[in-house]
Design a protein around this motif. Structure first.
Motif, short mmCIF file in Angstrom:
data_model
loop_
_atom_site.label_atom_id
_atom_site.label_comp_id
_atom_site.label_asym_id
_atom_site.label_seq_id
_atom_site.Cartn_x
_atom_site.Cartn_y
_atom_site.Cartn_z
N ALA A 1 0.84 -1.20 0.00
CA ALA A 1 0.00 0.00 0.00
C ALA A 1 0.88 1.26 0.00
N LEU A 2 1.88 1.27 0.89
CA LEU A 2 2.77 2.44 0.97
C LEU A 2 3.55 2.63 -0.32
N GLU A 3 4.05 1.54 -0.88
CA GLU A 3 4.83 1.63 -2.13
C GLU A 3 3.97 2.12 -3.29
N ASN A 4 2.70 1.69 -3.33
CA ASN A 4 1.81 2.16 -4.40
C ASN A 4 1.66 3.67 -4.40
N ILE A 5 1.73 4.28 -3.21
CA ILE A 5 1.63 5.74 -3.11
C ILE A 5 2.98 6.41 -3.35
N ALA A 6 4.03 5.81 -2.77
CA ALA A 6 5.35 6.47 -2.79
C ALA A 6 6.09 6.33 -4.12
N VAL A 7 5.96 5.18 -4.78
CA VAL A 7 6.77 4.93 -5.99
C VAL A 7 6.55 5.97 -7.09
N PRO A 8 5.29 6.36 -7.40
CA PRO A 8 5.12 7.41 -8.43
C PRO A 8 5.84 8.70 -8.06
N GLN B 1 9.35 10.66 -9.80
CA GLN B 1 9.43 12.09 -10.13
C GLN B 1 10.57 12.77 -9.38
N GLY B 2 11.33 11.97 -8.60
CA GLY B 2 12.48 12.52 -7.90
C GLY B 2 12.15 13.19 -6.57
N ASP B 3 10.96 12.90 -6.03
CA ASP B 3 10.56 13.49 -4.75
C ASP B 3 11.24 12.75 -3.60
N LYS B 4 12.11 13.44 -2.88
CA LYS B 4 12.88 12.82 -1.79
C LYS B 4 11.99 12.48 -0.59
N GLY B 5 10.83 13.15 -0.49
CA GLY B 5 9.95 12.93 0.66
C GLY B 5 8.84 11.94 0.38
N GLY C 1 3.71 9.42 1.64
CA GLY C 1 2.89 8.22 1.58
C GLY C 1 2.34 7.84 2.93
N LYS C 2 3.19 7.89 3.96
CA LYS C 2 2.75 7.56 5.32
C LYS C 2 1.71 8.55 5.82
N GLU C 3 1.91 9.84 5.54
CA GLU C 3 0.96 10.87 5.97
C GLU C 3 -0.41 10.65 5.32
#
Length: 227
Positions: free
Chosen positions: A103-110, A114-118, A123-125
């Motif tokens: 679930a977390l990776e599905n949000i964070a990977v995109p 795009q190079g977003d370090k956060g 994703g957690k928020e």
């Protein structure tokens, strides 16, 4: 208020064998930034086709679409993709989560792409906002339909889109779960100041929006503002 979406004289047809099937006829409407907007109509009325055109996923036969101050017809496929990545969010009826990612990776990977370090922090928020902090490391197959759609919601808002397209977001959910997802959708949308465009056959959902566009047989039969 600025117009975030402006559609003029839009026509769309598909060829099936030797037959030409006209799906949309002379569609004209506009949506103001930060408003909520619904497209309704019976099956086969052209709702999803119109959504795809407005989001730059498909091209019309004729007419123009201005999205986020860009005329989509003048953009290359690559430019279109950049615009979608930076300004547009999507929610689909069938969730479209990647099964091999949590679930977390599905949000964070995109975001990472795009190079977003956060990306992980965001994703957690967002998982916390949709009430799924305790499901962060579960895969889609381990989540209920409602949980999957809540992850999809979180993902849709992850790139802070200017406009969000939702295609039958409650179509695969029971009514109680659907209501919870809708409440979350409007809550997140208001907080983010995003423009929300929903395709739905659910008139109760449509009535929660500020403007309703009714299609029938590929034509607009009503365009009603409730604000």
């Amino acid at each position: 208020m600025a117009k975030i979406l402006n559609v003029r004289n839009l026509e769309k047809s598909y060829t099936s064998g030797t037959k030409k099937l006209q799906v949309l006829y002379d569609i004209n409407f506009e949506v103001e930034a930060q408003k909520t907007f619904a497209i309704v109509g019976p099956s086969g009325s052209g709702k999803t086709t119109l959504l795809g055109l407005c989001a730059g996923l498909d091209r019309p036969d004729s007419g123009s679409i201005h999205l986020c101050n860009e005329e989509l017809g003048k953009l290359s496929e690559d430019e279109n993709a950049v615009l979608r990545n930076q300004k547009v969010g999507f929610i689909f009826q069938n969730f479209q989560l990647l099964p091999s990612l949590t679930a977390l990776e599905n949000i964070a990977v995109p975001l990472e792409l795009q190079g977003d370090k956060g990306a992980t922090r965001i994703g957690k928020e967002l998982l916390e906002k949709v009430g799924l902090s305790n499901r962060a490391h579960h895969y889609p197959s381990q989540l209920s339909g409602g949980e999957q759609q809540r992850v999809a919601l979180a993902r849709a808002f992850s790139n802070r889109p200017s406009i969000l397209f939702a295609d039958e977001p409650t179509g695969n959910l029971d009514s109680e779960t659907g209501e919870k997802v809708v409440s979350l959708l409007f809550e997140l949308n208001k907080e983010a100041g995003t423009t929300l465009i929903i395709v739905t056959h659910d008139l109760e959902l449509a009535k929660k929006t500020q403007q309703i566009l009714r299609l029938k047989g590929g034509r607009i039969v009503e365009n009603e503002k409730t604000w």
